[in-house]
Design an enzyme around this catalytic site. Structure first.
Site, PDB file in Angstrom:
ATOM      1  N   SER A 175       2.819  14.002   8.880  1.00  0.00           N
ATOM      2  CA  SER A 175       2.415  14.992   9.661  1.00  0.00           C
ATOM      3  C   SER A 175       2.959  14.933  11.118  1.00  0.00           C
ATOM      4  CB  SER A 175       0.822  14.839   9.833  1.00  0.00           C
ATOM      5  OG  SER A 175       0.258  13.634   9.984  1.00  0.00           O
ATOM      6  N   GLY A 210       2.169   8.789  11.206  1.00  0.00           N
ATOM      7  CA  GLY A 210       3.219   7.759  11.921  1.00  0.00           C
ATOM      8  C   GLY A 210       4.464   7.912  10.856  1.00  0.00           C
ATOM      9  N   LEU A 211       5.685   7.214  11.396  1.00  0.00           N
ATOM     10  CA  LEU A 211       6.905   7.336  10.581  1.00  0.00           C
ATOM     11  C   LEU A 211       6.725   6.904   9.178  1.00  0.00           C
ATOM     12  CD1 LEU A 211       9.087   5.965  13.318  1.00  0.00           C
ATOM     13  CD2 LEU A 211       9.122   8.188  12.750  1.00  0.00           C
ATOM     14  N   GLY A 216       7.153   4.207   6.455  1.00  0.00           N
ATOM     15  CA  GLY A 216       7.408   3.006   6.562  1.00  0.00           C
ATOM     16  C   GLY A 216       6.530   2.248   7.628  1.00  0.00           C
ATOM     17  N   GLY A 226       3.489   2.019   7.914  1.00  0.00           N
ATOM     18  CA  GLY A 226       2.337   1.180   7.421  1.00  0.00           C
ATOM     19  C   GLY A 226       1.163   2.135   7.066  1.00  0.00           C
ATOM     20  N   LYS A 227       1.261   3.623   7.050  1.00  0.00           N
ATOM     21  CA  LYS A 227      -0.086   4.526   6.817  1.00  0.00           C
ATOM     22  C   LYS A 227      -0.641   4.118   5.696  1.00  0.00           C
ATOM     23  CE  LYS A 227       2.639   8.289   6.685  1.00  0.00           C
ATOM     24  NZ  LYS A 227       3.916   7.488   7.027  1.00  0.00           N
TER      25      LYS A 227
HETATM   26  N1  LIG Z   1      13.167  14.150   4.654  1.00  0.00           N
HETATM   27  C1  LIG Z   1      12.096  13.329   4.364  1.00  0.00           C
HETATM   28  N2  LIG Z   1      11.564  13.035   5.715  1.00  0.00           N
HETATM   29  C2  LIG Z   1      10.484  12.029   5.320  1.00  0.00           C
HETATM   30  N3  LIG Z   1       9.753  11.589   4.121  1.00  0.00           N
HETATM   31  C3  LIG Z   1      10.433  11.758   3.088  1.00  0.00           C
HETATM   32  C4  LIG Z   1      11.486  12.798   3.107  1.00  0.00           C
HETATM   33  N4  LIG Z   1      12.087  12.746   1.615  1.00  0.00           N
HETATM   34  C5  LIG Z   1      11.089  12.198   0.837  1.00  0.00           C
HETATM   35  N5  LIG Z   1      10.112  11.493   1.830  1.00  0.00           N
HETATM   36  C6  LIG Z   1       9.046  10.754   1.267  1.00  0.00           C
HETATM   37  O1  LIG Z   1       8.013  11.481   1.484  1.00  0.00           O
HETATM   38  C7  LIG Z   1       6.880  10.954   1.985  1.00  0.00           C
HETATM   39  C8  LIG Z   1       6.411  11.757   3.144  1.00  0.00           C
HETATM   40  O2  LIG Z   1       5.680  12.680   2.974  1.00  0.00           O
HETATM   41  P1  LIG Z   1       4.712  13.589   3.670  1.00  0.00           P
HETATM   42  O3  LIG Z   1       3.725  14.504   2.808  1.00  0.00           O
HETATM   43  O4  LIG Z   1       3.474  12.382   4.423  1.00  0.00           O
HETATM   44  O5  LIG Z   1       5.540  14.188   4.785  1.00  0.00           O
HETATM   45  S1  LIG Z   1       5.112  15.495   6.064  1.00  0.00           S
HETATM   46  O6  LIG Z   1       3.778  14.876   6.391  1.00  0.00           O
HETATM   47  O7  LIG Z   1       4.889  16.622   5.152  1.00  0.00           O
HETATM   48  O8  LIG Z   1       5.943  15.240   6.907  1.00  0.00           O
HETATM   49  C9  LIG Z   1       7.578   9.453   2.759  1.00  0.00           C
HETATM   50  O9  LIG Z   1       6.413   8.748   2.478  1.00  0.00           O
HETATM   51  P2  LIG Z   1       5.995   7.536   3.468  1.00  0.00           P
HETATM   52  O10 LIG Z   1       7.334   6.718   3.521  1.00  0.00           O
HETATM   53  O11 LIG Z   1       4.727   6.883   2.844  1.00  0.00           O
HETATM   54  O12 LIG Z   1       5.668   8.484   4.781  1.00  0.00           O
HETATM   55  C10 LIG Z   1       8.793   9.358   2.180  1.00  0.00           C
HETATM   56  O13 LIG Z   1       8.765   8.456   1.062  1.00  0.00           O
HETATM   57  N1  LIG Z   2       1.042  -4.400   9.334  1.00  0.00           N
HETATM   58  C1  LIG Z   2       2.089  -4.514   8.816  1.00  0.00           C
HETATM   59  N2  LIG Z   2       2.696  -5.570   8.958  1.00  0.00           N
HETATM   60  C2  LIG Z   2       3.858  -6.145   8.202  1.00  0.00           C
HETATM   61  N3  LIG Z   2       4.240  -5.085   7.155  1.00  0.00           N
HETATM   62  C3  LIG Z   2       3.497  -3.788   6.963  1.00  0.00           C
HETATM   63  C4  LIG Z   2       2.478  -3.811   7.755  1.00  0.00           C
HETATM   64  N4  LIG Z   2       1.916  -2.524   7.397  1.00  0.00           N
HETATM   65  C5  LIG Z   2       2.872  -2.160   6.222  1.00  0.00           C
HETATM   66  N5  LIG Z   2       3.727  -3.044   6.011  1.00  0.00           N
HETATM   67  C6  LIG Z   2       4.937  -2.995   4.892  1.00  0.00           C
HETATM   68  O1  LIG Z   2       5.771  -2.063   5.359  1.00  0.00           O
HETATM   69  C7  LIG Z   2       6.167  -1.159   4.283  1.00  0.00           C
HETATM   70  C8  LIG Z   2       5.814   0.217   4.485  1.00  0.00           C
HETATM   71  O2  LIG Z   2       4.452   0.444   4.464  1.00  0.00           O
HETATM   72  P1  LIG Z   2       3.726   1.803   3.821  1.00  0.00           P
HETATM   73  O3  LIG Z   2       2.217   1.305   4.109  1.00  0.00           O
HETATM   74  O4  LIG Z   2       4.348   2.161   2.594  1.00  0.00           O
HETATM   75  O5  LIG Z   2       4.287   2.705   4.907  1.00  0.00           O
HETATM   76  P2  LIG Z   2       3.993   4.160   5.057  1.00  0.00           P
HETATM   77  O6  LIG Z   2       3.108   4.786   4.152  1.00  0.00           O
HETATM   78  O7  LIG Z   2       3.726   4.720   6.561  1.00  0.00           O
HETATM   79  O8  LIG Z   2       5.266   4.817   4.587  1.00  0.00           O
HETATM   80  C9  LIG Z   2       5.668  -1.923   3.180  1.00  0.00           C
HETATM   81  O9  LIG Z   2       6.503  -2.620   2.610  1.00  0.00           O
HETATM   82  C10 LIG Z   2       4.513  -2.727   3.728  1.00  0.00           C
HETATM   83  O10 LIG Z   2       4.355  -3.868   2.896  1.00  0.00           O
END
Ligand SMILES: Nc1ncnc2c1ncn2[C@@H]1O[C@H](COP(=O)(O)OS(=O)(=O)O)[C@@H](OP(=O)(O)O)[C@H]1O
Ligand SMILES: Nc1ncnc2c1ncn2[C@@H]1O[C@H](COP(=O)(O)OP(=O)(O)O)[C@@H](O)[C@H]1O
EC number: 2.7.1.25
Length: 201
Positions: free
Chosen positions: A109, A35-36, A38, A40-41
């Site tokens: 991913s 997932g994107l 943020g 919630g992964k």
């Molecule tokens: N350019 C760019 N695009 C997306 N994300 C970015 C980028 N730069 C840094 N980050 C931070 O790195 C986390 C994503 O890493 P991943 O290893 O999950 O990415 S990927 O699967 O290889 O696309 C991602 O974490 P999550 O927010 O937990 O998804 C970001 O915090």
């Molecule tokens: N089901 C949900 N409802 C409301 N907020 C959520 C939920 N899941 C995650 N969050 C909040 O959203 C933000 C991003 O969650 P996070 O688990 O770090 O996402 P990811 O790992 O996909 O980047 C955090 O501040 C988290 O507390």
């Protein structure tokens, strides 16, 4: 990259995956959260791991933010680097599932082809694709690390959903509405694991 050396021969060891699973009293599997940023992964995978741990299930959580500090610290966010990131993590997840663990992986991913590569490696039945479906607008409003803000300001390039692609799964094993309560999402995931006979508890 070389596929493998023809002089390196696979060695079958005496203890099998079935024997290891019997010891754990559950099957090995990979729950692949996608997932994107943020969406919630990490939150959902972490809460599920806690619930499974309390049920006596042997787990391990692989998280993008953490793996990128070690195993994948040499990789960035180009398409080629993301592909290598997922390949390495997929291999690690596969080994851990072979050890009999329930592996939870939380990586954006973004490309279908790479998720399919991991699916093929782990095998149908053991690979469970979990789509954490949260609209971009919600992820951007959450923005816990301020990365969307930076990406919109042009300070961060190749950011998923802004100037880098996210290909949503077409047939995930489970499609979660990332705006629902986390407890509700965990109940759905536990139901699936019980229905697919990954866990018995
Ligand atoms: N350019 C760019 N695009 C997306 N994300 C970015 C980028 N730069 C840094 N980050 C931070 O790195 C986390 C994503 O890493 P991943 O290893 O999950 O990415 S990927 O699967 O290889 O696309 C991602 O974490 P999550 O927010 O937990 O998804 C970001 O915090
Ligand atoms: N089901 C949900 N409802 C409301 N907020 C959520 C939920 N899941 C995650 N969050 C909040 O959203 C933000 C991003 O969650 P996070 O688990 O770090 O996402 P990811 O790992 O996909 O980047 C955090 O501040 C988290 O507390």
């Amino acid at each position: 990259m070389a596929e493998h050396d023809e002089n390196v021969v696979w060695h079958a060891h005496p203890v099998t995956v079935e024997q290891r699973e019997k010891l754990h009293q559950h099957r090995g599997a990979v729950l692949w959260f996608t997932g994107l940023s943020g969406s919630g992964k990490s939150t959902v995978a972490g809460a599920l791991e806690e619930a499974l741990h309390q049920l006596g299930v042997s787990t391990y959580l692989l998280d993008g933010d953490n793996v990128r500090h070690g195993l994948c610290s040499d990789l960035g966010f180009s398409d080629a680097d993301r592909k290598e990131n997922i390949r390495r993590v997929g291999e690690v997840a596969n080994l851990m599932a072979d050890a009999g663990l329930v592996v939870l992986s939380a990586f954006i991913s973004p490309h279908r082809v790479e998720r399919q590569m991991v699916r093929d490696r782990v095998g149908e039945g053991r690979f469970i694709e979990v789509f954490v479906d949260t609209p971009l607008s919600i992820c951007e409003a959450r923005d816990p690390k301020g990365l969307y803000k930076k990406a919109r300001a042009g300070e961060l390039r190749n950011f998923t959903g802004i100037d880098s692609v996210y290909e949503a799964p077409e047939r995930p094993e489970i499609h979660l509405d990332g705006e629902q309560l986390v407890t509700n999402l965990i109940a759905q995931l536990l139901d699936l694991l019980r229905r697919d006979v990954i866990i018995k508890t």
